[in-house]
Design a protein around this motif. Sequence first.
Motif, PDB file in Angstrom:
ATOM      1  N   GLU A 214      -2.236  -6.589 -15.108  1.00 54.74           N
ATOM      2  CA  GLU A 214      -0.928  -6.214 -14.582  1.00 54.74           C
ATOM      3  C   GLU A 214      -1.086  -4.137 -14.280  1.00 54.74           C
ATOM      4  O   GLU A 214      -0.088  -3.772 -13.541  1.00 54.74           O
ATOM      5  N   SER A 215      -2.146  -3.951 -14.855  1.00 54.12           N
ATOM      6  CA  SER A 215      -1.571  -1.872 -14.717  1.00 54.12           C
ATOM      7  C   SER A 215      -2.857  -2.058 -13.343  1.00 54.12           C
ATOM      8  O   SER A 215      -2.427  -0.670 -13.221  1.00 54.12           O
ATOM      9  N   SER A 216      -3.177  -2.828 -12.863  1.00 53.33           N
ATOM     10  CA  SER A 216      -4.181  -2.620 -12.063  1.00 53.33           C
ATOM     11  C   SER A 216      -3.349  -3.179 -10.549  1.00 53.33           C
ATOM     12  O   SER A 216      -2.918  -4.453 -10.651  1.00 53.33           O
ATOM     13  N   THR A 217      -2.854  -1.967  -9.785  1.00 54.47           N
ATOM     14  CA  THR A 217      -2.592  -2.990  -8.353  1.00 54.47           C
ATOM     15  C   THR A 217      -3.589  -3.187  -6.603  1.00 54.47           C
ATOM     16  O   THR A 217      -5.071  -2.321  -7.554  1.00 54.47           O
ATOM     17  N   MET A 218      -3.722  -4.092  -6.461  1.00 53.46           N
ATOM     18  CA  MET A 218      -5.423  -4.963  -5.890  1.00 53.46           C
ATOM     19  C   MET A 218      -5.230  -3.186  -4.453  1.00 53.46           C
ATOM     20  O   MET A 218      -3.969  -3.633  -3.838  1.00 53.46           O
ATOM     21  N   TYR A 219      -5.972  -3.144  -4.010  1.00 52.63           N
ATOM     22  CA  TYR A 219      -7.254  -2.126  -3.164  1.00 52.63           C
ATOM     23  C   TYR A 219      -6.044  -3.320  -2.011  1.00 52.63           C
ATOM     24  O   TYR A 219      -6.156  -4.772  -1.875  1.00 52.63           O
ATOM     25  N   VAL A 220      -5.287  -2.544  -1.143  1.00 51.64           N
ATOM     26  CA  VAL A 220      -4.776  -3.471   0.464  1.00 51.64           C
ATOM     27  C   VAL A 220      -5.725  -3.916   0.986  1.00 51.64           C
ATOM     28  O   VAL A 220      -4.782  -5.146   1.452  1.00 51.64           O
ATOM     29  N   TRP A 221      -7.203  -3.462   1.344  1.00 50.03           N
ATOM     30  CA  TRP A 221      -7.968  -4.702   2.321  1.00 50.03           C
ATOM     31  C   TRP A 221      -7.863  -5.415   1.296  1.00 50.03           C
ATOM     32  O   TRP A 221      -8.141  -6.335   2.553  1.00 50.03           O
TER      33      TRP A 221
ATOM     34  N   ILE B 297       0.543   3.044  -7.811  1.00 52.90           N
ATOM     35  CA  ILE B 297       0.382   2.444  -6.693  1.00 52.90           C
ATOM     36  C   ILE B 297       1.319   1.050  -7.202  1.00 52.90           C
ATOM     37  O   ILE B 297       0.532  -0.094  -7.196  1.00 52.90           O
ATOM     38  N   PRO B 298       2.668   0.244  -7.165  1.00 50.64           N
ATOM     39  CA  PRO B 298       3.306  -0.200  -7.922  1.00 50.64           C
ATOM     40  C   PRO B 298       3.102  -1.304  -6.646  1.00 50.64           C
ATOM     41  O   PRO B 298       3.179  -2.133  -6.882  1.00 50.64           O
ATOM     42  N   TRP B 299       2.975  -0.388  -5.049  1.00 50.47           N
ATOM     43  CA  TRP B 299       3.714  -1.669  -4.211  1.00 50.47           C
ATOM     44  C   TRP B 299       2.511  -3.048  -3.582  1.00 50.47           C
ATOM     45  O   TRP B 299       1.909  -2.126  -2.537  1.00 50.47           O
ATOM     46  N   GLY B 300       2.237  -3.757  -4.518  1.00 52.33           N
ATOM     47  CA  GLY B 300       1.341  -4.320  -4.424  1.00 52.33           C
ATOM     48  C   GLY B 300       1.040  -5.753  -5.134  1.00 52.33           C
ATOM     49  O   GLY B 300       2.195  -5.807  -6.029  1.00 52.33           O
ATOM     50  N   ILE B 301      -0.493  -6.133  -5.137  1.00 49.78           N
ATOM     51  CA  ILE B 301      -0.395  -7.354  -5.418  1.00 49.78           C
ATOM     52  C   ILE B 301      -0.933  -7.245  -7.205  1.00 49.78           C
ATOM     53  O   ILE B 301      -2.344  -5.871  -6.926  1.00 49.78           O
TER      54      ILE B 301
ATOM     55  N   GLY C  75       0.704  -1.621   0.438  1.00 49.35           N
ATOM     56  CA  GLY C  75       0.189  -0.090   0.031  1.00 49.35           C
ATOM     57  C   GLY C  75       0.812   1.258  -0.391  1.00 49.35           C
ATOM     58  O   GLY C  75       2.042   0.985   0.380  1.00 49.35           O
ATOM     59  N   ALA C  76       0.045   2.313  -0.124  1.00 54.38           N
ATOM     60  CA  ALA C  76       0.459   3.145  -0.199  1.00 54.38           C
ATOM     61  C   ALA C  76       1.174   4.108   0.814  1.00 54.38           C
ATOM     62  O   ALA C  76       2.711   4.613   0.751  1.00 54.38           O
TER      63      ALA C  76
END
Length: 539
Positions: A229-236, A219-223, A61-62
């Motif tokens: 791949e252009s999207s990162t899963m919301y941290v929750w 937000i590259p730091w995540g799953i 997450g950010a």
Amino acid sequence: MAVSPPSTCMPKFYITTSIPYVNAPPHIGHALEFVAADAMARWHRAEGDDVFFLTGTDEHGAKIARAAETAGKDTRAFVNETSQHFRDLLDRLSVMPDDMIRTSDTERHWPGAIEMWKRMALRGDIYKGMYKGLYCVGHEAFVTEKDLKNGVCEDHGKAPEYIEEENYFFKLSEYAEEVKRQIEEGYLKVVPRTRANEVLAFLAGGVEDISFSRPAKDIPWGIPVPEDESSTMYVWCDALSNYVSALGFGTSSDERMRRYWPCDIHLVGKDIARFHAVIWPAMLLSAGLPLPKKIFVHGFIHSGGKKMSKTLGNVIDPFSLIDTYGTEAVRYILLGHVSLFADSDLTLDRIHELYTAHLANGIGNLVSRVSAMAAQYFEGEITRPSDALLASVPFKSDIDLIDARDRDLKVGGVTAEWFIRENTIPRYRAAWNEYKLDEALQEVMRLFRLLDRYIQDYEPFKLIKIDREKTQAILWSLVSGIHRVSRLLIPFLPETAAAIASAVGVSLDQTDEAVEKQTVYAITRGEPLFPRIEKRDGK
Ligand code: MSP
């Protein structure tokens, strides 16, 4: 880390803590959650359940990416370092989880989170849409004006960021009714009741679909979102999945998932109740998985009537507390003087007071006085006296220490063993049945005070000159009382329990029958359990 032996015939008990963010050092709130879950796990283990106790760290997450940037470190190196602080805290608190999952673990965590996403997508519950609105990085949550005061998030003292971007959405609205029903009908228990009411009120207010991804460019730091791949899963979405990923969900070795899911207790703080009681159940319903049995929502620890904050200078650091008072004392304070059911207040002064009164002058003093008398008068060997002799020195516990509920019990004229069996233990168990840990622990402390009072009542240190037999009967009551107390302390203060058991020459693994049949104690004098500590300036 303890690994429970595999077992299928015992009832299972799966308990989790929330997984703390690793952007900042662990604080006393994390310590509370760790020790409370550990005590619950130890209690269930002692009851013979096959326990699986999970904790972990939330590393994406950010918020974390920015903390790494501020520290001038590579994000992965940063989380490796900071997540270690949480492991250190677990060790120093004698918290023994069966597993610790890290959300940055691509092999152990990612497959479970990805499988959750895929199942929800397959169900048609994930779709693309435009998100326009506010995002609070501190909360890692999308917020609305309603959540703010003068445009600022009160918890983090910052204005949220306005974002406008294409995201994936999760059809939370489709599941609101079912989640509500599950809570109302008691299938999904949210405790305490006040928290369930808050969640139900929130659900009644209408629930919208929620954004479930962020653009990977921001937000590259995540799953990465599966197949995009252009999207990162919301941290929750990522973080909540830890409760199943750690059990092997989404991998071929999912025996733990089959054995332990659904979870028996998710222990979480009040600020994240909604994520656990609304979003997580909705995700599980969508993924076709059973819901957890209970979301146990604990209150917050404040200090001096205020929220702890660096600016106010009232932050209580768990590590320095352990340095000063020791692991067992910190467990005692958190488990005995912080209610899980409400907000609590702790100050360094209060902690010092409790340490001195309850531990140094309380438990510690009692155990050392009794073992000293046993050693001095009876060379450490105390044999069970006759019933008649025991009856001649009854446990005439004073009415002021016994509350109204007990007055109809025959207090006065009973043996210490009878009192513990008929009064202390049932009350202790009743508190445990509702996970009122502080009440259960205070029951043990009350017994200590009664044993103390028993010494004052009979003054064995004077009686020894007049009546050796009676003195021995008094010491028997005290030693067997202390022995029983040590067993009740197991979930709370495991090292103290072991030290007391060893002082009276018994093993903590005894069965209840063996305890009742004990006929002799061989007492040894050990180091003081809780040495007196001088109050330092500023403490
Ligand atoms: N990472 C999320 C949880 C994800 S769970 C899938 C998170 N982390 S946190 O570090 O902010 O909080 C971790 C836990 O500590 C939460 O349960 C939170 O409520 C709790 N506490 C934070 N401050 C606290 C106190 N002052 N007192 C007691 N608990 C507190 O939220």
